[in-house]
Design an enzyme around this catalytic site. Structure first.
Site, PDB file in Angstrom:
ATOM      1  N   ASP A 183       9.239  14.915 -30.962  1.00  0.00           N
ATOM      2  CA  ASP A 183      10.578  15.481 -31.158  1.00  0.00           C
ATOM      3  C   ASP A 183      11.494  15.077 -30.017  1.00  0.00           C
ATOM      4  O   ASP A 183      11.064  14.950 -28.870  1.00  0.00           O
ATOM      5  CB  ASP A 183      10.490  17.008 -31.235  1.00  0.00           C
ATOM      6  CG  ASP A 183      11.609  17.606 -32.068  1.00  0.00           C
ATOM      7  OD1 ASP A 183      12.567  16.872 -32.376  1.00  0.00           O
ATOM      8  OD2 ASP A 183      11.524  18.798 -32.410  1.00  0.00           O
ATOM      9  N   LYS A 228      20.130  28.918 -26.414  1.00  0.00           N
ATOM     10  CA  LYS A 228      19.646  27.666 -27.012  1.00  0.00           C
ATOM     11  C   LYS A 228      20.497  27.199 -28.188  1.00  0.00           C
ATOM     12  O   LYS A 228      20.926  26.038 -28.231  1.00  0.00           O
ATOM     13  CB  LYS A 228      18.186  27.812 -27.445  1.00  0.00           C
ATOM     14  CG  LYS A 228      17.655  26.540 -28.108  1.00  0.00           C
ATOM     15  CD  LYS A 228      16.203  26.646 -28.537  1.00  0.00           C
ATOM     16  CE  LYS A 228      15.763  25.358 -29.241  1.00  0.00           C
ATOM     17  NZ  LYS A 228      14.360  25.415 -29.686  1.00  0.00           N
ATOM     18  N   ASP A 264      15.674  13.705 -36.056  1.00  0.00           N
ATOM     19  CA  ASP A 264      15.336  13.223 -34.717  1.00  0.00           C
ATOM     20  C   ASP A 264      13.890  13.518 -34.351  1.00  0.00           C
ATOM     21  O   ASP A 264      13.508  13.395 -33.183  1.00  0.00           O
ATOM     22  CB  ASP A 264      16.281  13.826 -33.670  1.00  0.00           C
ATOM     23  CG  ASP A 264      16.201  15.353 -33.634  1.00  0.00           C
ATOM     24  OD1 ASP A 264      15.505  15.927 -34.491  1.00  0.00           O
ATOM     25  OD2 ASP A 264      16.850  15.962 -32.765  1.00  0.00           O
TER      26      ASP A 264
END
Length: 1158
Positions: A854, A923, A1081
């Site tokens: 990742d 986050k 991604d």
């Protein structure tokens, strides 16, 4: 799609309204000048002349509409009733015109009604529709500029609708109807502006198949009369007809001479024209009558991609230095799999067993199933009868006042297929109902997709697909020796004709008509469940309304009796469209924007919102060679073969059938919804709290039903393919991000879905594979995120006892796996580690397990690389560090420092937040700042995170979230100074472009053209007897939405770079013969090849950011948007801003990325 609450009154006998007629019917619009575009003459008629003409045509329009209604009261696409009476002095003229109109009724009404669907969402638009739409028809229409502005997208949509109708007549082999429809536009000086040579060519093709050369000659004369030059397709139709008739030499010679006089060459007929059925053979036969030795021109030499990023890649491919990666299947096996896939697509749908089928069958279920079967048989007959009656009424209109626009679209398929489509919608309808607009779109789209399949079969396009696929099989099969083709893919089929898209409003109207038939035809006995009640037929479906904000949305809900019967029957069969299933063979390779993915099912290369066509136009204008890298990357992703992890699937199904488990993301059945407290039977006596609890109960029930059905679909599809090898064809969105085409079950799904997927191809673990499996497991737990890889590996070894216990006793052991971030993937990984570690030689163990790598907040990585920002690059692991950097923790630490300073200065909210600022709180906002989240959106994210903390005082939520989002933005600004500069430049550039009335476009470093599809939304009113439907749309015939254009440009541009990086990685993994797939991604491969993939990923990131990305973007925007200088010779004002590219920092990206371990 919404309907205003004031639009709810039914129209009585006025079932439909012709939207487009109000645009192109004779009237004031005909004589109104279009706004002058660049290069057009500034001369305009005088105002009083224009005003006089306008008034005269308004009066004529009113009379014509009134008399048209009198000619056919039954018109399903009828005109509005209320019309102002014409002035006395115009009566004689109006009567004469009406008499002329009635002499040839078909053409006039055909025009009006064909126009009612001409595709542009906003042809007749209201921001908020009014109560009585019939009054709108009486008003003079505003001048419609679209008819004169041939370059507008709206004009293209209208042309698209006309051609869709003509294509229907071509499919139905009705040349007389096609020509009558064409003449309707051709004879009007204004409406013929909507015609181009392609419309005439379609009619020519129909007559060519009939061998009617005289009719084709007439069409050539019509083209000449309005100043249009015949195209190559025109001459192809004429020669086809001559070849079919074996015409005389003189006629063919005259045709070929005229072709040369118009600047064409005979060879171009076979190089540029697209043929169907036996058209090509007949054209060739005609040419050889006058030139017996004529030979077809050789195919063009293949072009090589010129992208600097892939020049080396394609040069090595062309020199045959690499071979195409083989699948573990023989030619014969792949041919058999292709036939299985073809058979499934020919059936259109597939019915499979539900995973709930293991439940015991009760007497109640048997009785309910028998009743349901009886009812469905009756419904089938009722719907069929209603459909045939509707079509009969429409056909009668052909002799009364023209034909109904929907009639040809209801003749494209056998009646039984329309009935099957409607019954499929009924069988899948939720007890909570569904939006009328959603159901209408689904019905219309199903008809379109089946029509496209039939067209492909009839036009012999399937044979061309089979030819291409046969060559492709020899590339893939393990027992063939074919090398890599010229560009890494395969050449497309010769002369493959792209399918015409139906305009969105046409699909909606067709779907709403079918939905109306369904609602009126399907009934159930009132005493079906209670014999003591009166035997009376009542509707199965009801039309109700639900509020969404200030709008009321029309819903179609099933009657509780029907829902109860379906629930009692507990049917175990699920029916899906074939396009919703994984493919049973490797996908057809993408070779153009129109060709690829499924064998027959229509699939677009680029996904788009309903009604948008600008992406497709952009792709069609793009040189094919520029799309080669993107197409090859999609083919690489689609070629990954998959299989099911059966042990994990069986555990998930057992929990699913045993009331589910919300903690493990397995939705429980609706029966597990907590019941609301008992309330009085008289709802008028309920208090506010009771009403609120009931509302929450209904909301929770709807959510649980949706989640349960989604899980049921995924698990049932997985169970169906449990013993099969399958593939996921891919396409992309407008930014270039790739997605699997099957919507329910794919590797982009949740934790449950990913856990049951394995690579079909197995590879040995190799010397480091087992270590990568263990590291992957720790990554899935969410633990040790800031620890080096070696420490994660050591931790995995320390907890091997827990790992093995989880693998051996997942539901009866200590259940360590259940307390991880991704529990099901963690369990699957535990099982793989257990099998590998217990094998005699772990390095030789054949593993099918995907290992993920990742990205570290990829958006910020791209910004840091673009700006060469040292602090930012370190934060997102673009520079070497001893331990992995966590940007979220770094921002949280920065915000905490800001808080401490403010708390010391006595700021109350800073003091309240002590101990509550964490990585988890910041986050989401940090992650989405790079993708354009606003402070308002960030505040909502913060508030949601703080709500999850039980100890945080609720009264400070708003103030705390407001404070935190401000500090997060400040922290990111300090850490990523270059990032904010680039974001601001992109935002201001987009704002300037949008304010000039243009959309933001750019080209990715791989050559993919991109346009942002954000326009000011308007509403178009579509009317049926149930309700007026106000269809909101944002289409290219409106002005760009400046706010969306500017806010979306930075994140969309970064998404396109992220996609480019992924595609580069995919192509180079292809050359290495590796298995590679991505979830945006997050990159997946075998444990054996993780190190190689990591190396390729870094190399391609450096290569991508070694390009002059921002400079190339600036140059592109200057050329596209600032081409014209001011009268005094100065550059346009936009040019200055577009050249203000933020200055980059001085870090060496190549040294940093290649030596960074994270």
């Amino acid at each position: 799609m919404t309907v205003n609450k004031v639009e709810l009154a039914p129209l009585g006998n006025d079932k439909y309204q012709d939207l487009l007629q109000k645009v192109v019917a004779p009237g004031p619009a005909e004589e109104q000048p279009a706004p002058r575009g660049r290069g057009e003459s500034p001369v305009r008629p005088s105002n009083w002349v224009e005003k006089s003409k306008k008034e005269m045509y308004i009066r004529q329009l009113k009379v014509e509409r009134k008399l048209s209604i009198a000619a056919s009261r039954l018109a399903l696409e009828g005109q509005t009733k209320a019309k102002p009476k014409p002035k006395r002095k115009d009566k004689a003229k109006a009567k004469a015109k009406a008499k002329k109109r009635l002499k040839r009724p078909k053409a006039k009404v055909a025009a009006a009604q064909s126009q009612s669907h001409t595709g542009s969402h906003n042809v007749y638009a209201h921001s908020k529709p009014r109560v009585v739409v019939v009054k709108e028809a009486a008003k003079a229409q505003r001048p419609q500029t679209v008819l004169k502005n041939k370059d507008s997208n709206q004009h293209k949509v209208l042309q698209q609708t006309i051609q869709s109708n003509l294509e229907c007549f071509l499919f139905l082999q009705q040349p007389e109807e096609a020509e009558r429809f064409l003449l309707l536009y051709h004879r009007s000086p204004v409406k013929r502006r909507l015609l181009n040579v392609n419309a005439y060519n379609i009619v020519m093709r129909i007559w060519a198949r009939k061998g009617c050369l005289q009719r084709i000659n007439r069409l050539f004369s019509m083209l000449e009369s309005i100043g249009l030059q015949p195209s190559l397709d025109s001459y192809a139709a004429a020669l086809e007809c001559m070849g079919r008739n074996q015409s005389c030499t003189e006629a063919i010679q005259r045709c070929m001479q005229q072709l040369k006089n118009d600047g064409f060459h005979v060879d171009e007929l076979f190089q540029k024209c697209l043929f169907e059925e036996d058209e090509k053979e007949n054209v060739l036969r005609a040419i050889r009558i006058v030139q017996p030795n004529y030979q077809l021109p050789p195919p063009p030499s293949p072009q090589t991609c010129k992208s600097s990023l892939l020049r080396d890649f394609y040069s090595k491919v062309n020199s045959r230095m690499v071979s195409y990666p083989k699948l573990d299947f023989s030619v014969q096996e792949l041919q058999e799999r292709f036939q299985q896939q073809l058979e499934m697509e020919l059936n259109n749908t597939i019915t499979i067993e539900s995973v709930e089928s293991t439940k015991p069958l009760t007497p109640q279920a048997i009785k309910a199933r028998k009743l349901l079967a009886t009812l469905r048989s009756r419904w089938h007959d009722s719907i069929l009868q209603a459909l045939q009656k509707s079509k009969h009424s429409m056909s009668k209109l052909k002799t009364a006042s023209g034909y109904n626009i929907l009639y040809p679209y209801l003749c494209l398929l056998p009646d039984e297929e329309y009935v099957g489509i409607m019954l499929q919608i009924l069988n899948t309808l939720s007890p909570q109902g569904e939006s009328l607009a959603v159901l209408a779109r689904e019905l219309g789209s199903k008809v379109y997709n089946r029509y496209i399949t039939q067209r492909k079969l009839r036009s012999r396009q399937l044979e061309k697909v089979q030819e291409v696929y046969e060559d492709y099989i020899h590339l893939l099969a393990k027992d063939s020796q074919v090398g890599m083709p010229g560009r890494g893919g395969v050449l497309g089929p010769e002369g493959y004709r792209a399918e015409e898209l139906w305009p969105y409003m046409l699909i909606m109207r067709l779907g709403m008509h079918m939905l109306e038939l369904l609602v009126h035809a399907v009934k159930v006995p009132r005493n079906a469940l209670n014999p003591h009640l009166e035997h009376k037929l009542i509707p199965v479906l009801y039309h109700v309304y639900s509020f969404r904000s200030s709008w009321q949305v029309g819903l179609i809900k099933p009657h509780p009796i029907f829902s109860q019967i379906v629930s009692d029957a507990a049917e175990t069969l699920l029916t899906f469209n074939s396009s919703a299933m994984p493919m049973l063979c490797p996908p057809v390779p993408w070779t153009s924007p129109h060709f690829g993915a499924f064998v027959l099912n229509d699939t677009k290369l680029m996904r788009f919102v309903d009604g948008a066509i600008q992406h497709q136009l952009l792709l069609e204008q793009c040189p094919p060679v520029n799309l080669h890298p993107v197409l090859d990357a999609l083919n690489q992703l689609g070629n990954c073969a998959w299989k099911i992890n059966q042990p994990v699937l069986d555990i998930i199904i057992s929990i699913f059938n045993d009331k589910g488990n919300e903690k493990l993301d397995i939705p429980p059945p609706i029966s597990e919804v907590p019941r609301p407290p008992a309330t009085p039977s008289n709802s008028s006596t309920w208090n506010k709290s009771q009403k609120h609890e009931l509302l929450l109960y209904k909301k929770k029930t709807a959510e649980m039903h949706s989640l349960r059905m989604d899980a049921l679909y995924k698990l049932s599809i997985a169970s169906y393919v449990r013993d099969k090898v399958f593939w996921f064809p891919h396409n992309m969105d407008f930014r270039g991000r790739t997605y699997p085409c099957p919507p329910y079950f794919n590797h982009l799904g949740n934790d449950v879905t990913r856990a049951i997927l394995l690579f079909a191809e197995g590879k040995p673990l190799g010397p480091k594979g087992l270590d990568w499996l263990k590291i992957h497991l720790i990554n899935l737990t969410g633990l040790k995120k800031r620890n080096p890889l070696q420490e994660r590996l050591e931790y995995a070894n320390e907890i091997m006892e827990e790992i093995l216990d989880s693998a051996d006793h997942p539901l009866t052991g200590r259940k360590w796996w259940m307390n991880t971030d991704e529990p099901w993937q963690a369990l699957a990984c535990c099982m793989e580690i257990a099998k590998a570690s217990r094998s005699p030689d772990p390095a030789a163990y054949i593993s099918h397990f995907p290992v993920h790598q990742d990205g570290s907040c990829n958006g910020l990585q791209h910004y840091a690389a673009l700006g060469r920002d040292l602090i930012g690059a370190i934060s997102v692991n673009l520079m070497p560090c001893n331990v992995p950097q966590d940007v979220y923790s770094a921002v949280a630490q920065q915000v905490e420092e800001f808080r401490k300073k403010d708390a010391e200065q006595g700021v109350k909210i800073a003091q309240v937040l002590q101990g509550f600022i964490s990585r988890k709180v910041v986050k989401q906002t940090v992650m989405t700042v790079v993708y354009g989240v606003t402070r308002y959106g960030g505040r909502l994210q913060m508030e949601k995170r703080l709500k999850e903390i039980d100890a945080f005082p609720e009264e400070y939520l708003w103030e705390a979230s407001h404070y935190l989002v401000k500090q997060v933005f400040n922290g990111i600004k300090e850490m990523f100074s270059a990032t904010r500069d680039i974001q601001n430049w992109l935002t201001e550039s987009a704002k300037l472009i949008a304010q000039s009335g243009q959309t933001v476009e750019w080209v990715t470093p791989l050559g993919l053209p991109i346009v942002q599809p954000y326009y000011r939304s308007k509403s178009t009113v579509v009317s049926i007897c149930m309700q007026h439907l106000s269809v909101k749309s944002s289409n290219s015939n409106q002005k760009p939405d400046t706010v969306k254009q500017k806010n979306a440009f930075p994140p969309n541009f970064i998404h396109s770079l992220d996609s480019t990086h992924m595609m580069l990685t995919a192509l180079h993994c292809l050359r290495q013969g590796m298995t590679f797939v991505s979830v945006h991604d997050c990159y997946w491969t075998h444990a054996l090849t993780v190190d190689i993939m990591n190396q390729i990923c870094r190399q391609q990131f450096v290569a991508l950011h070694s390009e002059k990305i921002l400079q190339d973007l600036s140059k592109f925007m200057l050329e596209k948007y600032c081409r014209y200088s001011s009268p005094v010779g100065k550059p346009p004002p936009c040019s200055y801003l577009l050249t203000l590219i933020p200055s980059p920092g001085g870090i060496c990206l190549e040294m940093g990325v290649r030596h960074s371990a994270w």
